[in-house]
Design a protein around this motif. Structure first.
Motif, mmCIF file in Angstrom:
data_model
loop_
_atom_site.group_PDB
_atom_site.id
_atom_site.type_symbol
_atom_site.label_atom_id
_atom_site.label_comp_id
_atom_site.label_asym_id
_atom_site.label_seq_id
_atom_site.Cartn_x
_atom_site.Cartn_y
_atom_site.Cartn_z
ATOM 1 N N VAL A 1 13.331 10.065 10.824
ATOM 2 C CA VAL A 1 13.142 9.419 9.532
ATOM 3 C C VAL A 1 12.060 8.363 9.679
ATOM 4 C CG1 VAL A 1 14.207 7.983 7.748
ATOM 5 C CG2 VAL A 1 15.527 9.794 8.852
ATOM 6 N N THR A 2 11.043 8.434 8.847
ATOM 7 C CA THR A 2 9.984 7.434 8.869
ATOM 8 C C THR A 2 10.453 6.195 8.111
ATOM 9 O OG1 THR A 2 8.288 9.151 8.869
ATOM 10 C CG2 THR A 2 7.590 6.939 8.238
ATOM 11 N N PRO A 3 10.384 5.018 8.729
ATOM 12 C CA PRO A 3 10.797 3.802 8.021
ATOM 13 C C PRO A 3 10.066 3.660 6.691
ATOM 14 C CG PRO A 3 10.441 3.337 10.340
ATOM 15 C CD PRO A 3 9.952 4.731 10.109
ATOM 16 N N ALA A 4 10.749 3.079 5.714
ATOM 17 C CA ALA A 4 10.189 2.971 4.368
ATOM 18 C C ALA A 4 8.869 2.209 4.339
ATOM 19 C CB ALA A 4 11.211 2.298 3.444
ATOM 20 N N SER A 5 8.746 1.199 5.177
ATOM 21 C CA SER A 5 7.515 0.407 5.205
ATOM 22 C C SER A 5 7.464 -0.396 6.490
ATOM 23 C CB SER A 5 7.455 -0.546 4.006
ATOM 24 O OG SER A 5 8.397 -1.589 4.164
ATOM 25 N N PRO A 6 6.261 -0.816 6.907
ATOM 26 C CA PRO A 6 6.160 -1.690 8.080
ATOM 27 C C PRO A 6 6.957 -2.981 7.911
ATOM 28 C CG PRO A 6 4.008 -0.808 7.481
ATOM 29 C CD PRO A 6 4.947 -0.447 6.366
ATOM 30 N N ALA B 1 9.430 -4.935 10.364
ATOM 31 C CA ALA B 1 9.107 -6.299 10.753
ATOM 32 C C ALA B 1 10.268 -7.255 10.494
ATOM 33 C CB ALA B 1 7.862 -6.768 10.000
ATOM 34 N N PHE B 2 11.007 -7.006 9.426
ATOM 35 C CA PHE B 2 12.138 -7.861 9.088
ATOM 36 C C PHE B 2 13.389 -7.499 9.882
ATOM 37 C CE2 PHE B 2 11.462 -10.549 5.211
ATOM 38 C CZ PHE B 2 10.078 -10.408 5.159
ATOM 39 N N GLY B 3 13.327 -6.429 10.675
ATOM 40 C CA GLY B 3 14.472 -6.032 11.479
ATOM 41 C C GLY B 3 15.525 -5.259 10.725
ATOM 42 N N PHE B 4 15.184 -4.745 9.520
ATOM 43 C CA PHE B 4 16.141 -3.963 8.750
ATOM 44 C C PHE B 4 16.227 -2.523 9.241
ATOM 45 C CE2 PHE B 4 14.784 -6.941 5.126
ATOM 46 C CZ PHE B 4 15.703 -7.899 5.514
ATOM 47 N N ASP B 5 15.297 -2.120 10.073
ATOM 48 C CA ASP B 5 15.279 -0.776 10.665
ATOM 49 C C ASP B 5 14.712 -0.925 12.069
ATOM 50 O OD1 ASP B 5 14.878 1.900 11.394
ATOM 51 O OD2 ASP B 5 14.378 2.502 9.352
ATOM 52 N N ALA B 6 15.449 -0.446 13.063
ATOM 53 C CA ALA B 6 14.990 -0.540 14.451
ATOM 54 C C ALA B 6 14.138 0.655 14.850
ATOM 55 C CB ALA B 6 16.182 -0.661 15.390
ATOM 56 N N GLY B 7 13.974 1.622 13.931
ATOM 57 C CA GLY B 7 13.259 2.850 14.278
ATOM 58 C C GLY B 7 14.204 3.823 14.962
#
Length: 243
Positions: A209-214, A218-224
Motif C-alpha cells: 500500500v502506497t502511503p497517502a502522502s509524504p 512525516a507525521f508518523g501516521f504510517d510507518a510504511g
C-alpha cells in the motif's frame, strides 16, 4: 479429480475481508497489522466478520516482536479469546515461545484451555518456526490439542522450508493439519503441491500500500510497509490449487 485443498487468506481490514471472499478464500484468518505478521483484530472487524460466508479464525497476538509473553500479556490474550468467542467466530490462532525459541507449553496450555472452553478451534502460528526442533514442536502441538499448525518449515518462506515442512508432516503423522504459509503465491504453490501432502495452504495474497502522502509518513501516521489483500491474487492461488 484434484484433491481438495483449503485456502486460508489472512486479512486485516474490511476491504481485505471482502477481497478475500470475492477471490474465493475457503477460510479467513482475521488480524490487524499484516506487515508484522498479524496482531489481534479490532472489535469492529470481529463484528464485521461474523457475516462472512466462509469460516473465520482470529489472530491472538497483543503486540509485535517476539512471542515471549509475560503474565499481563497472557491475561490480555485470554480476554481476546473471550472476545472472539463472543463474536461467534470459529477459532483462534495462537503462539507463545520461551527465550530459547521452544514453545511455551505452560502459557499455551492456558490459552488452548480457554479457547476449548468456548468451543473454539486452535491453530498454532509461526512462533513454531523459531523452534530448534520442528518435529518435537509438532508433537507438542498435538499433545496440547491444536487442530492445525501454520508454518514455513523454519524458513523465511514456505517454498524455502520444504525440508522443515516435511519434518512437521512426518511428526504429525496425520494427527494434526500442517498448513504451509509465508511467501506462497500462484507461481510457487505447485511446488508445494508436488512435494507435500497438502490439505491446507495459508497466504496473504497481498500487495504493498502506497502511503497517502509524504506528510502522513512525516507525521508518523504510517510507518510504511502496509499491505492490502488482492482479490486477483486470491483468485489466482485458488485457481492454481484447483488445477
Amino acid at each position: 479429480m484434484a484433491e481438495t485443498i483449503t485456502l486460508e487468506v489472512c486479512v486485516d481490514s474490511a476491504d481485505g475481508l471482502a477481497a478475500a471472499l470475492a477471490g474465493g478464500a475457503d477460510r479467513i484468518e482475521l488480524c490487524s497489522a499484516l506487515e508484522i505478521g498479524g496482531l489481534t483484530p479490532t472489535s469492529g472487524l470481529l463484528r464485521l466478520a461474523t457475516a462472512s460466508p466462509a469460516p473465520v479464525v482470529a489472530m491472538i497476538r497483543p503486540r509485535g516482536g517476539d512471542f515471549c509473553f509475560d503474565e499481563a500479556e497472557t491475561q490480555l490474550m485470554l480476554h481476546e479469546i473471550d472476545a472472539v468467542a463472543a463474536a461467534g467466530l470459529q477459532g483462534v490462532v495462537l503462539g507463545a515461545s520461551l527465550p530459547d525459541g521452544q514453545l511455551d507449553q505452560r502459557t499455551l496450555e492456558r490459552l488452548v484451555r480457554r479457547a476449548g472452553g468456548h468451543g473454539l478451534r486452535c491453530t498454532l502460528h509461526r512462533a513454531v518456526d523459531l523452534c530448534p526442533d520442528l518435529a518435537q514442536a509438532t508433537a507438542q502441538a498435538v499433545d496440547l490439542g491444536f487442530e492445525r499448525i501454520l508454518t514455513s518449515g523454519g524458513a523465511k518462506g514456505a517454498p524455502e522450508g520444504l525440508a522443515g515442512l516435511r519434518r512437521c508432516f512426518g511428526a504429525g503423522a496425520g494427527r494434526i493439519a500442517i498448513m504451509p504459509g509465508a511467501g506462497i503465491n500462484a507461481d510457487n504453490v505447485h511446488l508445494l503441491r508436488a512435494r507435500l501432502p497438502l490439505t491446507d495452504v495459508h497466504a496473504s495474497c497481498s500487495e504493498p500500500v502506497t502511503p497517502a502522502s509524504p506528510q502522513v509518513l512525516a507525521f508518523g501516521f504510517d510507518a510504511g510497509g502496509r499491505r492490502r489483500t488482492s482479490r486477483d491474487k486470491v483468485a489466482a492461488v485458488k485457481a492454481a490449487l484447483l488445477s
